[in-house]
Design a protein around this motif. Structure first.
Motif, short mmCIF file in Angstrom:
data_model
loop_
_atom_site.label_atom_id
_atom_site.label_comp_id
_atom_site.label_asym_id
_atom_site.label_seq_id
_atom_site.Cartn_x
_atom_site.Cartn_y
_atom_site.Cartn_z
N GLY A 150 0.79 -0.90 -0.02
CA GLY A 150 0.12 0.11 -0.03
C GLY A 150 0.84 1.49 -0.12
O GLY A 150 0.52 2.31 -1.05
N PHE A 179 -2.58 7.80 3.16
CA PHE A 179 -3.35 6.78 2.45
C PHE A 179 -3.19 5.13 2.10
O PHE A 179 -3.51 4.37 2.38
CB PHE A 179 -4.43 6.89 1.68
CG PHE A 179 -5.16 7.79 1.51
CD1 PHE A 179 -6.37 8.88 2.60
CD2 PHE A 179 -5.50 8.97 0.39
CE1 PHE A 179 -7.15 9.39 3.14
CE2 PHE A 179 -6.67 9.73 0.23
CZ PHE A 179 -7.13 10.07 2.06
N TRP A 213 -2.46 3.25 5.18
CA TRP A 213 -4.04 3.46 6.49
C TRP A 213 -3.95 2.14 5.23
O TRP A 213 -4.34 0.69 5.87
CB TRP A 213 -4.69 4.23 5.81
CG TRP A 213 -5.75 3.87 6.21
CD1 TRP A 213 -6.89 2.86 7.12
CD2 TRP A 213 -7.30 5.20 6.36
NE1 TRP A 213 -8.03 2.89 7.73
CE2 TRP A 213 -8.18 4.30 7.41
CE3 TRP A 213 -7.49 6.43 5.51
CZ2 TRP A 213 -9.60 4.89 7.37
CZ3 TRP A 213 -8.32 6.55 6.33
CH2 TRP A 213 -10.08 5.85 7.08
N ALA A 214 -3.80 1.86 3.91
CA ALA A 214 -4.25 0.51 3.08
C ALA A 214 -3.18 -0.71 3.74
O ALA A 214 -3.70 -2.12 3.59
CB ALA A 214 -3.82 0.64 1.19
N ASP A 215 -2.33 -0.24 4.19
CA ASP A 215 -1.43 -1.35 4.64
C ASP A 215 -1.93 -2.38 6.07
O ASP A 215 -1.84 -3.49 6.13
CB ASP A 215 -0.39 -0.93 5.07
CG ASP A 215 0.58 -1.33 3.41
OD1 ASP A 215 0.29 -2.26 2.87
OD2 ASP A 215 1.95 -0.54 3.18
N SER A 263 -6.88 -2.23 4.29
CA SER A 263 -7.55 -1.30 2.94
C SER A 263 -8.75 -1.89 2.52
O SER A 263 -9.84 -0.84 2.34
CB SER A 263 -6.77 -1.89 1.73
OG SER A 263 -7.01 -3.59 1.73
N LEU A 268 -10.21 1.46 4.34
CA LEU A 268 -10.13 2.54 3.98
C LEU A 268 -11.15 2.30 2.68
O LEU A 268 -11.35 4.68 2.13
CB LEU A 268 -8.71 2.48 3.30
CG LEU A 268 -7.95 4.09 2.08
CD1 LEU A 268 -8.23 4.90 2.76
CD2 LEU A 268 -6.50 3.74 1.76
N MET A 269 -11.22 1.82 2.18
CA MET A 269 -12.14 1.73 0.97
C MET A 269 -13.42 2.12 1.34
O MET A 269 -14.37 3.36 0.79
CB MET A 269 -12.17 0.57 0.00
CG MET A 269 -11.52 0.15 -0.61
SD MET A 269 -11.98 -1.29 -1.50
CE MET A 269 -11.98 -2.98 -0.59
N ALA A 300 -6.61 2.01 -1.90
CA ALA A 300 -7.40 0.56 -0.83
C ALA A 300 -7.71 -0.54 -2.20
O ALA A 300 -7.30 -1.36 -1.69
CB ALA A 300 -8.50 1.36 -0.07
N ARG A 301 -8.34 -0.09 -3.01
CA ARG A 301 -8.42 -1.41 -3.80
C ARG A 301 -7.43 -1.91 -4.90
O ARG A 301 -7.42 -3.42 -4.37
CB ARG A 301 -9.78 -0.58 -4.98
CG ARG A 301 -9.34 0.00 -5.38
CD ARG A 301 -10.10 0.10 -6.99
NE ARG A 301 -10.42 1.49 -7.52
CZ ARG A 301 -9.67 0.88 -8.73
NH1 ARG A 301 -8.67 0.08 -8.50
NH2 ARG A 301 -9.09 2.30 -9.91
N THR A 342 -4.49 -2.17 -3.14
CA THR A 342 -4.18 -3.12 -1.95
C THR A 342 -4.27 -4.52 -1.89
O THR A 342 -4.39 -5.19 -1.51
CB THR A 342 -3.22 -1.80 -1.06
OG1 THR A 342 -2.92 -1.34 -1.77
CG2 THR A 342 -3.16 -2.69 0.19
N TYR A 343 -5.82 -4.33 -2.15
CA TYR A 343 -6.48 -5.14 -1.17
C TYR A 343 -7.41 -6.08 -2.43
O TYR A 343 -6.31 -7.63 -2.34
CB TYR A 343 -8.51 -4.69 -1.47
CG TYR A 343 -9.43 -5.57 -0.70
CD1 TYR A 343 -9.89 -5.33 0.58
CD2 TYR A 343 -9.87 -6.08 -1.61
CE1 TYR A 343 -9.73 -6.45 0.96
CE2 TYR A 343 -10.74 -7.77 -0.73
CZ TYR A 343 -11.41 -7.49 1.07
OH TYR A 343 -11.98 -8.50 1.38
#
Length: 433
Positions: A161, A301, A304-306, A309, A312-313, A361-362, A364-365
Motif C-alpha cells: 500500500g 492512504f 492506512w491501506a497496509d 484496505s 479505507l475503501m 485501497a482497492r 492493495t486489497y
C-alpha cells in the motif's frame, strides 16, 4: 544513503524476518516500482479523459458528441480486455516484460495524440484521437494486469500500500506543477500547441518508466504450462470464478458501487463549465486540485491501506457520497451559489481526494487477496467485470445527465450509499485478517 536506506525511510514495515540481503532486493524492486509508477502517473495527468482531453477536443473543433466517448474508452478500454489477456500473462515467467510492452504502447499512443493536436482539426482529428486513446487503453490494461502481479511477487504484505501511496504522492506534485503551467500559459485561449507539447512530454515519461521498470527483478520461475483458464475459455472461466468465489464476488460488487468517487468529478466540471469560461486557463485549477489530492493523500492512504484496505475503501466512499449530497444541497437550495467559481474546484478537490483513498485501497486489497496465478485471475476478472459495469453505470448516469448534471450526481450518491454497506461486509486481508 544507499538504496536500502532510502526505501526504509519511505516504507515502514516489520523487517525482523528479513535478512539484510533480502531487504536490499526488496528495496531495489520497491524503489524502481515507485519511480516507474510515478512516471506513469505523471503521464496520466496529461492523458486525462476527465479534464485535458475534453479541452483538446474542444480546441480542435471536433464534434461534441465525441466528448461523451472519452471516459468509456479510457476506463473501460483498459479493463475489458484483461480477462482475455490473463492467460497470455500467466504463460510468462517474467511479468515485468508485459508491463514494459504496455508502457511502450502508451508512449506510442500518447505521441500520436501529440501529433494529432499539432497537425489536425475537426472531425478527423476527433476520430483519430479516439483511436489513439483506444490503443492507449489496451496498452494500459497490460500494465494494470502485470503491475499488481509484479508488486505481489516482489514486495511483501504490509509494504504494498505504501508503494502505491508514494507513487501517488510524486504524481501529485507533478500534477500541481502541470496545473500551474496550464494556468500561466493557457490564459483565456485554448492553445493546441501547449497541449501538444504536454502530450509529447507525457510520451517521454512512459519511455523512461519502461527503462526504470526493466530493472525490477522477479523471483526465478519457469514459464508455466497452459492453465485451466485456456482449456475452458477465458469468458467461461471468468464467469465460473465470479459464481463460485463469494468473497471475490462481493469485492467486485463493492468496487462497482464505489464508482461514486470516480464518476462524480466530471459532472462537477460540467456544472463549472456551464457557469464559467471554457478557456485553457480555467482547466488549471482542476488539474491542480487533482495534484493536491494525490500529494496530500498518497502517503497516509498508503499506510492506512497496509493496515486495513477494507476500512479505507469504506471511509473513502462514505466521504465522497457525503460530499456529493452536500454539494447538491448547496447548488440546488442556496441562491447564487452556482456563480461562486471557487466552489467547483474545491468540491472537485475533495472528491478526487476521496477517490485517491478508494483507489489506493482497492489496489492493495486485490493484491493481498490471493497469491500466485490466482491473484492474476482475480485482477483480470475484477477489471473486466468493472469495465462492463462502468459502461452500464456510465450509460445510466449519462442518460440522467440529460436532465442535468444534478440528476446524475444524485444517482451516483445512491450508488455510494450501497457501496458503503457492501464494503462493510468485506473480509479483512493480509496482516489485519
Amino acid at each position: 544513503m544507499n538504496t536500502r536506506g532510502v526505501y526504509q525511510r519511505l516504507v515502514r514495515a516489520d523487517r525482523r524476518d528479513q535478512s539484510q540481503a533480502h531487504q536490499r532486493i526488496i528495496a531495489r524492486n520497491g524503489l524502481r516500482q515507485v519511480v516507474a509508477n510515478s512516471l506513469q502517473a505523471v503521464g496520466d495527468q496529461v492523458v486525462n479523459a476527465k479534464t485535458v482531453l475534453p479541452w483538446l477536443l474542444a480546441s480542435l473543433g471536433a464534434p461534441m458528441v465525441l466528448v461523451g466517448l472519452l471516459v468509456p474508452i479510457r476506463e473501460s478500454g483498459s479493463m475489458l480486455p484483461q480477462a482475455a489477456l490473463a492467460p497470455m500473462v500467466q504463460r510468462r515467467g517474467r511479468r515485468t516484460t508485459v508491463w514494459i510492452i504496455g508502457a511502450a504502447g502508451q508512449a506510442l499512443a500518447t505521441a500520436a495524440l501529440a501529433l494529432i493536436a499539432a497537425t489536425l482539426d475537426g472531425q478527423a482529428a476527433g476520430v483519430l484521437l479516439l483511436a489513439a486513446l483506444a490503443l492507449f487503453s489496451v496498452s494500459r490494461s497490460l500494465c494494470s494486469l502485470a503491475g499488481k502481479d509484479v508488486l505481489g511477487r516482489t514486495v511483501p504484505e504490509g509494504e504494498r500500500g505504501q508503494i502505491n501511496g508514494w507513487s501517488t504522492v510524486f504524481s501529485g506534485a507533478v500534477a500541481i506543477t502541470l496545473g500551474l503551467l496550464i494556468r500561466l500559459l493557457g490564459g483565456d485561449d485554448v492553445s493546441t500547441m501547449v497541449l501538444a507539447a504536454l502530450l509529447g512530454a507525457a510520451a517521454l515519461a512512459w519511455v523512461l518508466a519502461a527503462v526504470v521498470y526493466r530493472g525490477v527483478r522477479e523471483p526465478e520461475q519457469e514459464n508455466p504450462p497452459a492453465s485451466a483458464v485456456e482449456d475452458e475459455g477465458w469468458a467461461r472461466s471468468a464467469w465460473n470464478l465470479l459464481r463460485s468465489d463469494a468473497g471475490f464476488r462481493r469485492f467486485v460488487v463493492a468496487r462497482a458501487l464505489l464508482l461514486v468517487s470516480a464518476l462524480s468529478p466530471p459532472f462537477v466540471v460540467a456544472l463549472s463549465a456551464a457557469t464559467g469560461d471554457a478557456g485553457l486557463g480555467s482547466l488549471g485549477p482542476f488539474v491542480m486540485a487533482q495534484g493536491v489530492a494525490a500529494l496530500v493523500g498518497g502517503r497516509p492512504f498508503g499506510r492506512w491501506a497496509d493496515r486495513s484496505s477494507r476500512r479505507l475503501m469504506l471511509w473513502g466512499a462514505a466521504f465522497a457520497t457525503l460530499v456529493v449530497v452536500l454539494f447538491l444541497a448547496v447548488v440546488l437550495f442556496i441562491p447564487g451559489s452556482r456563480e461562486l467559481w471557487w466552489i467547483y474546484p474545491a468540491v472537485y478537490l475533495v472528491l478526487v481526494l476521496s477517490h485517491t483513498a478508494v483507489r489506493v485501497a482497492r489496489k492493495t486489497y486485490v493484491v493481498d487477496l490471493a497469491e500466485g496465478d490466482l491473484r492474476t485471475r482475480y485482477i483480470a476478472v475484477a477489471n473486466t467485470a468493472m469495465g462492463v459495469l462502468l459502461l452500464v453505470a456510465g450509460a445510466i448516469s449519462g442518460a440522467l445527465a440529460a436532465l442535468g448534471p444534478e440528476a446524475a450526481l444524485g444517482f451516483l450518491a445512491v450508488l455510494g450509499v450501497a457501496g458503503v454497506v457492501v464494503s462493510h461486509s468485506l473480509p479483512e486481508t493480509g496482516k489485519t485478517g
